[in-house]
Design a protein around this motif. Sequence first.
Motif, PDB file in Angstrom:
ATOM      1  N   ALA A  66     -33.368  40.979  13.448  1.00  0.00           N
ATOM      2  CA  ALA A  66     -33.259  39.842  12.424  1.00  0.00           C
ATOM      3  C   ALA A  66     -34.186  40.506  11.210  1.00  0.00           C
ATOM      4  O   ALA A  66     -35.075  41.095  11.334  1.00  0.00           O
ATOM      5  CB  ALA A  66     -34.089  38.625  12.917  1.00  0.00           C
ATOM      6  N   VAL A  67     -33.710  39.743  10.100  1.00  0.00           N
ATOM      7  CA  VAL A  67     -34.255  39.834   8.870  1.00  0.00           C
ATOM      8  C   VAL A  67     -35.232  38.283   8.539  1.00  0.00           C
ATOM      9  O   VAL A  67     -34.165  37.448   8.524  1.00  0.00           O
ATOM     10  CB  VAL A  67     -33.485  40.056   7.813  1.00  0.00           C
ATOM     11  N   LEU A  83     -25.908  43.561   5.607  1.00  0.00           N
ATOM     12  CA  LEU A  83     -26.751  42.857   6.606  1.00  0.00           C
ATOM     13  C   LEU A  83     -25.837  41.939   7.777  1.00  0.00           C
ATOM     14  O   LEU A  83     -25.080  41.136   7.252  1.00  0.00           O
ATOM     15  CB  LEU A  83     -27.685  41.798   5.759  1.00  0.00           C
ATOM     16  N   ARG A  84     -25.953  42.629   8.849  1.00  0.00           N
ATOM     17  CA  ARG A  84     -25.117  42.056   9.956  1.00  0.00           C
ATOM     18  C   ARG A  84     -25.867  41.518  11.099  1.00  0.00           C
ATOM     19  O   ARG A  84     -25.367  41.151  12.121  1.00  0.00           O
ATOM     20  CB  ARG A  84     -24.084  43.153  10.583  1.00  0.00           C
ATOM     21  N   VAL A  85     -27.149  41.140  10.862  1.00  0.00           N
ATOM     22  CA  VAL A  85     -28.062  40.660  11.761  1.00  0.00           C
ATOM     23  C   VAL A  85     -28.349  39.226  11.288  1.00  0.00           C
ATOM     24  O   VAL A  85     -28.091  38.823  10.221  1.00  0.00           O
ATOM     25  CB  VAL A  85     -29.301  41.354  12.183  1.00  0.00           C
ATOM     26  N   VAL A 305     -29.851  31.100   8.598  1.00  0.00           N
ATOM     27  CA  VAL A 305     -28.879  31.003   7.227  1.00  0.00           C
ATOM     28  C   VAL A 305     -27.514  30.858   7.819  1.00  0.00           C
ATOM     29  O   VAL A 305     -27.093  31.852   8.606  1.00  0.00           O
ATOM     30  CB  VAL A 305     -29.068  32.154   6.425  1.00  0.00           C
ATOM     31  N   ASP A 306     -26.796  30.089   7.464  1.00  0.00           N
ATOM     32  CA  ASP A 306     -25.445  29.999   7.519  1.00  0.00           C
ATOM     33  C   ASP A 306     -24.563  30.812   6.427  1.00  0.00           C
ATOM     34  O   ASP A 306     -24.781  30.562   5.231  1.00  0.00           O
ATOM     35  CB  ASP A 306     -24.738  28.334   7.341  1.00  0.00           C
ATOM     36  N   ARG A 307     -24.123  32.066   6.849  1.00  0.00           N
ATOM     37  CA  ARG A 307     -23.562  32.692   5.692  1.00  0.00           C
ATOM     38  C   ARG A 307     -22.518  32.132   5.109  1.00  0.00           C
ATOM     39  O   ARG A 307     -22.040  32.552   3.898  1.00  0.00           O
ATOM     40  CB  ARG A 307     -23.211  34.083   6.408  1.00  0.00           C
TER      41      ARG A 307
END
Length: 311
Positions: A66-67, A83-85, A305-307
């Motif tokens: 996670a970030v 960023l895929r996490v 966060v909702d991308r």
Amino acid sequence: MSPRILFSASEAKWHEYEGHLRHSLSAAGITAELSPDLGPPEEVDYVVYAPDSDVQDFTPFTRLKAVLSLWAGVEDVVGNTTLRVPLTRMVDSGLTEGMVEYATGHVLRHHLNIDHALAHQSGNWVRHVPPLARHRHVTVLGLGVLGAACARALAGLGFIVAGWSRTPRDVEGVTCLSGPEGLEQALARAEILVLLLPLTPGTDSLLNAAHLDQLPPGAVVINPGRGPLIDDEALLAALDRGDLGHATLDVFRTEPLPPEHPFWAHPKVTVTPHIASETRAETASEVIVENIRRCEAGLPLLHLVDRDLGY
């Protein structure tokens, strides 16, 4: 294996946060490696992140879970295709308290016309009696954590408060509106308008000439949210025409605000230097560590966060 946590922000932030993060990790019973330089990125489990950090390519972080952003706003990182996490944003009790204090303070300042009193200390006995709060309409655009907290506080002071968000919300004591028609209603009643929307492609320049025209004559705009929510040229034109009474601005498209910017010298603009609310290292560290604890335990992350929405 102990989680490895990369602190990816400025050196000044590291010195500010290190002690608080280590204390929060210890209090949570988490043994972890924490450093602004952990060596090979493929060995990093978590990145504590400021969007202005040197890390812009997350591809090498193959073990990343996670970030965890130190900022409430994530518009500078949410679109990063590497960023895929999971990405979390900062929702911090200290930040919320500071925003409530700023918003209520400046709403009261304009409601009571304190600027007029400060400017007319000439010995002339000129009385300007403000209405009661229960006769003053205040609108808050944005009903997320910060917006809802400010709306509740203003309603608690007796103001007639409306709130608008893109999706329907329910805040006790607040008339909640949503959608395009709701925005028109929210603006039309806003004697004092507080902007607390996230910055997304759909909210950039939301307060444009057309929407400014929908405000009541003499309305006041307070923006402690995001600078690009406002079309600067349209705002200045509305102030110059006398359509708006004042604008109190804490955030700007370019920061620091350049000395030559017309906001500085405009008699109907108050500039504050992005001080409406600040993330406090002590309480923010608790939020970061709680998410690490939850992730290690297989629990859902907080403030994810909702991308698609961008926040």
